[in-house]
Write a protein that holds these residues in place. Structure first.
Motif, PDB file in Angstrom:
ATOM      1  N   ASP A 114     -56.649  14.072 100.679  1.00  0.00           N
ATOM      2  CA  ASP A 114     -57.475  14.034  99.480  1.00  0.00           C
ATOM      3  C   ASP A 114     -56.675  14.480  98.264  1.00  0.00           C
ATOM      4  OD1 ASP A 114     -59.656  13.161 100.866  1.00  0.00           O
ATOM      5  OD2 ASP A 114     -60.585  15.132 101.059  1.00  0.00           O
ATOM      6  N   GLN A 115     -55.814  15.504  98.471  1.00  0.00           N
ATOM      7  CA  GLN A 115     -55.039  16.042  97.366  1.00  0.00           C
ATOM      8  C   GLN A 115     -53.990  15.057  96.866  1.00  0.00           C
ATOM      9  OE1 GLN A 115     -55.470  18.954  95.707  1.00  0.00           O
ATOM     10  NE2 GLN A 115     -57.329  19.156  96.929  1.00  0.00           N
ATOM     11  N   VAL A 116     -53.555  14.150  97.737  1.00  0.00           N
ATOM     12  CA  VAL A 116     -52.544  13.171  97.325  1.00  0.00           C
ATOM     13  C   VAL A 116     -53.026  12.370  96.130  1.00  0.00           C
ATOM     14  CG1 VAL A 116     -51.375  11.048  98.004  1.00  0.00           C
ATOM     15  CG2 VAL A 116     -51.440  12.968  99.564  1.00  0.00           C
ATOM     16  N   VAL A 171     -46.082  20.853 101.267  1.00  0.00           N
ATOM     17  CA  VAL A 171     -45.006  19.930 101.635  1.00  0.00           C
ATOM     18  C   VAL A 171     -43.872  20.687 102.314  1.00  0.00           C
ATOM     19  CG1 VAL A 171     -43.165  18.466 100.713  1.00  0.00           C
ATOM     20  CG2 VAL A 171     -45.505  18.173  99.906  1.00  0.00           C
ATOM     21  N   LEU A 172     -43.472  21.813 101.749  1.00  0.00           N
ATOM     22  CA  LEU A 172     -42.369  22.586 102.336  1.00  0.00           C
ATOM     23  C   LEU A 172     -42.757  23.143 103.705  1.00  0.00           C
ATOM     24  CD1 LEU A 172     -41.011  24.460  99.190  1.00  0.00           C
ATOM     25  CD2 LEU A 172     -40.029  22.493 100.362  1.00  0.00           C
ATOM     26  N   ILE A 247     -47.189  12.703  98.486  1.00  0.00           N
ATOM     27  CA  ILE A 247     -47.389  13.800  97.532  1.00  0.00           C
ATOM     28  C   ILE A 247     -46.203  13.900  96.585  1.00  0.00           C
ATOM     29  CG2 ILE A 247     -47.512  16.311  97.302  1.00  0.00           C
ATOM     30  CD1 ILE A 247     -49.146  16.301  99.936  1.00  0.00           C
ATOM     31  N   ILE A 248     -44.989  13.870  97.124  1.00  0.00           N
ATOM     32  CA  ILE A 248     -43.792  14.009  96.285  1.00  0.00           C
ATOM     33  C   ILE A 248     -43.653  12.824  95.330  1.00  0.00           C
ATOM     34  CG2 ILE A 248     -41.271  14.090  96.289  1.00  0.00           C
ATOM     35  CD1 ILE A 248     -42.630  16.705  97.100  1.00  0.00           C
ATOM     36  N   GLU A 249     -43.829  11.615  95.823  1.00  0.00           N
ATOM     37  CA  GLU A 249     -43.656  10.436  94.977  1.00  0.00           C
ATOM     38  C   GLU A 249     -44.711  10.360  93.880  1.00  0.00           C
ATOM     39  OE1 GLU A 249     -43.559   7.135  97.642  1.00  0.00           O
ATOM     40  OE2 GLU A 249     -41.409   7.377  98.080  1.00  0.00           O
ATOM     41  N   ARG A 250     -45.945  10.737  94.204  1.00  0.00           N
ATOM     42  CA  ARG A 250     -47.004  10.696  93.196  1.00  0.00           C
ATOM     43  C   ARG A 250     -46.847  11.799  92.154  1.00  0.00           C
ATOM     44  NH1 ARG A 250     -52.338   8.190  93.819  1.00  0.00           N
ATOM     45  NH2 ARG A 250     -52.090   6.417  95.204  1.00  0.00           N
ATOM     46  N   GLU A 267     -31.716  16.092 107.991  1.00  0.00           N
ATOM     47  CA  GLU A 267     -31.894  16.724 106.685  1.00  0.00           C
ATOM     48  C   GLU A 267     -32.946  15.957 105.900  1.00  0.00           C
ATOM     49  OE1 GLU A 267     -28.713  18.325 103.768  1.00  0.00           O
ATOM     50  OE2 GLU A 267     -29.259  16.350 102.959  1.00  0.00           O
ATOM     51  N   PHE A 268     -33.927  16.679 105.382  1.00  0.00           N
ATOM     52  CA  PHE A 268     -34.926  16.103 104.495  1.00  0.00           C
ATOM     53  C   PHE A 268     -34.679  16.658 103.102  1.00  0.00           C
ATOM     54  CE2 PHE A 268     -36.670  15.415 108.609  1.00  0.00           C
ATOM     55  CZ  PHE A 268     -37.405  14.249 108.505  1.00  0.00           C
ATOM     56  N   LYS A 269     -34.620  15.762 102.123  1.00  0.00           N
ATOM     57  CA  LYS A 269     -34.253  16.149 100.751  1.00  0.00           C
ATOM     58  C   LYS A 269     -35.329  15.731  99.755  1.00  0.00           C
ATOM     59  CE  LYS A 269     -29.995  15.545  99.211  1.00  0.00           C
ATOM     60  NZ  LYS A 269     -28.780  14.869  98.679  1.00  0.00           N
ATOM     61  N   ILE A 270     -35.762  16.707  98.931  1.00  0.00           N
ATOM     62  CA  ILE A 270     -36.679  16.449  97.833  1.00  0.00           C
ATOM     63  C   ILE A 270     -35.886  16.513  96.537  1.00  0.00           C
ATOM     64  CG2 ILE A 270     -38.716  17.278  96.590  1.00  0.00           C
ATOM     65  CD1 ILE A 270     -39.617  18.617  99.204  1.00  0.00           C
ATOM     66  N   VAL A 271     -36.086  15.519  95.657  1.00  0.00           N
ATOM     67  CA  VAL A 271     -35.387  15.499  94.365  1.00  0.00           C
ATOM     68  C   VAL A 271     -36.401  15.309  93.249  1.00  0.00           C
ATOM     69  CG1 VAL A 271     -33.660  14.353  92.946  1.00  0.00           C
ATOM     70  CG2 VAL A 271     -33.298  14.546  95.410  1.00  0.00           C
ATOM     71  N   PHE A 272     -36.369  16.210  92.259  1.00  0.00           N
ATOM     72  CA  PHE A 272     -37.202  16.097  91.061  1.00  0.00           C
ATOM     73  C   PHE A 272     -36.298  16.002  89.833  1.00  0.00           C
ATOM     74  CE2 PHE A 272     -40.312  18.460  93.745  1.00  0.00           C
ATOM     75  CZ  PHE A 272     -41.396  17.586  93.644  1.00  0.00           C
ATOM     76  N   GLU A 273     -36.607  15.088  88.925  1.00  0.00           N
ATOM     77  CA  GLU A 273     -35.937  15.059  87.624  1.00  0.00           C
ATOM     78  C   GLU A 273     -36.500  16.195  86.790  1.00  0.00           C
ATOM     79  OE1 GLU A 273     -33.584  13.031  86.639  1.00  0.00           O
ATOM     80  OE2 GLU A 273     -33.594  11.418  88.135  1.00  0.00           O
ATOM     81  N   VAL A 274     -35.631  16.981  86.149  1.00  0.00           N
ATOM     82  CA  VAL A 274     -36.099  18.096  85.323  1.00  0.00           C
ATOM     83  C   VAL A 274     -35.482  18.028  83.934  1.00  0.00           C
ATOM     84  CG1 VAL A 274     -36.575  19.649  87.238  1.00  0.00           C
ATOM     85  CG2 VAL A 274     -34.275  19.572  86.254  1.00  0.00           C
TER      86      VAL A 274
END
Length: 274
Positions: A114-116, A171-172, A247-250, A267-274
């Motif tokens: 639901d949170q997605v 997610v983590l 969740i990450i993509e949205r 290895e799982f990698k999360i990347v955010f533009e900042v």
């Protein structure tokens, strides 16, 4: 103008689950378009709500069904039966406890799903030292069960991101729990949070069973065929990584997976533009 208003209404619902009120009294082509969009949005929302209510009701009933044999088993144990009967009753209790945990995890996943759909474009400050205790609390027992060491490399204190703090924590937790599930006893899981090339990067690395490169796309599918038992025979719903990626993509990020192959870890990698 009517087409622009209708388009915005659809975008608001798709992106923010926001229900708009379009005019429905016009009978020309644009008016009929807005009327159909309005009805479709409300029908979709009604369907989603009814589906969730039904699933929660069924989950509640399943708990009752699981509780009945557990109550009888506890009653048998309280009567001081023979050791063999007591052991069998104990096995029934263990089985129903597993059912309770599965139902609770399933409900939790539904809540996450639901949170997605709830996307916040607001940029907020995530203070990583503040969220780490919440993550550790949810994975600590699993780590102890398999004597796995969790090593954290925190190379920054905070970051401005377009993601809700609670969603990032979940997610983590899911990624670390997944790493625990497919790690061997007495091994190590590494979590690193750092900046690189104006990007925030979070990696979760294990030394577990790994996977072949051609299986990467399958990992993130809903109810994936790659749903496997963990190294301690832990079960899987086959939906956790799918939700993590959504969740990450949205929330304007990217989640990827990599492995050198079987028994070479992942290895799982999360990347955010900042």
């Amino acid at each position: 103008m009517p087409i622009a208003i209708a388009s915005k209404s659809l975008d608001d619902y798709r992106n923010d689950r926001k229900l708009s009120v379009l005019p429905t009294e016009y009978s020309d082509e644009a008016g009929l378009l807005m009327c159909n969009i309005q009805e479709s949005i409300y029908e979709a929302e009604s369907f989603i709500n009814e589906k969730q209510d039904l699933i929660y009701m069924l989950s509640h009933d399943l708990k009752n069904f699981a509780g009945n044999p557990q109550g009888l088993a506890n009653l048998i144990i309280s009567e001081n039966p023979s050791d063999s009967v007591k052991n069998l009753a104990g096995l029934i209790c263990e089985s129903t406890n597993l059912q309770f945990r599965y139902i609770d995890n399933f409900i939790k996943l539904l809540n996450e799903h639901d949170q997605v759909a709830k996307i916040s474009q607001e940029v907020r400050t995530i203070v990583f030292p503040a969220i780490l205790p919440f993550i550790n609390e949810q994975v600590e027992q699993r780590l102890l069960d398999k004597n796995i060491k969790l090593s954290l490399s925190l190379e920054l204190v905070e970051a401005r991101l377009r993601i809700d703090e609670g969603l990032l924590i979940q997610v983590l937790v899911n990624l670390i729990s997944n790493a625990i599930k497919f790690s061997y006893f007495d091994s190590e899981i590494k979590v690193r949070i750092y900046f690189e090339n104006e990007k925030l990067i979070i990696t979760v690395t294990d030394k577990g069973v790994g996977f072949d490169k051609h299986q990467i796309d399958e990992l993130f599918k809903k109810f994936t065929k790659m749903s496997r038992l963990g190294t301690a025979k832990e079960s899987s719903t086959g939906i956790g990584l799918y939700l993590c990626k959504k969740i990450i993509e949205r929330n304007k990020g990217e989640l990827t997976a990599a492995s050198e192959g079987k028994n070479k870890g992942a290895e799982f990698k999360i990347v955010f533009e900042v």
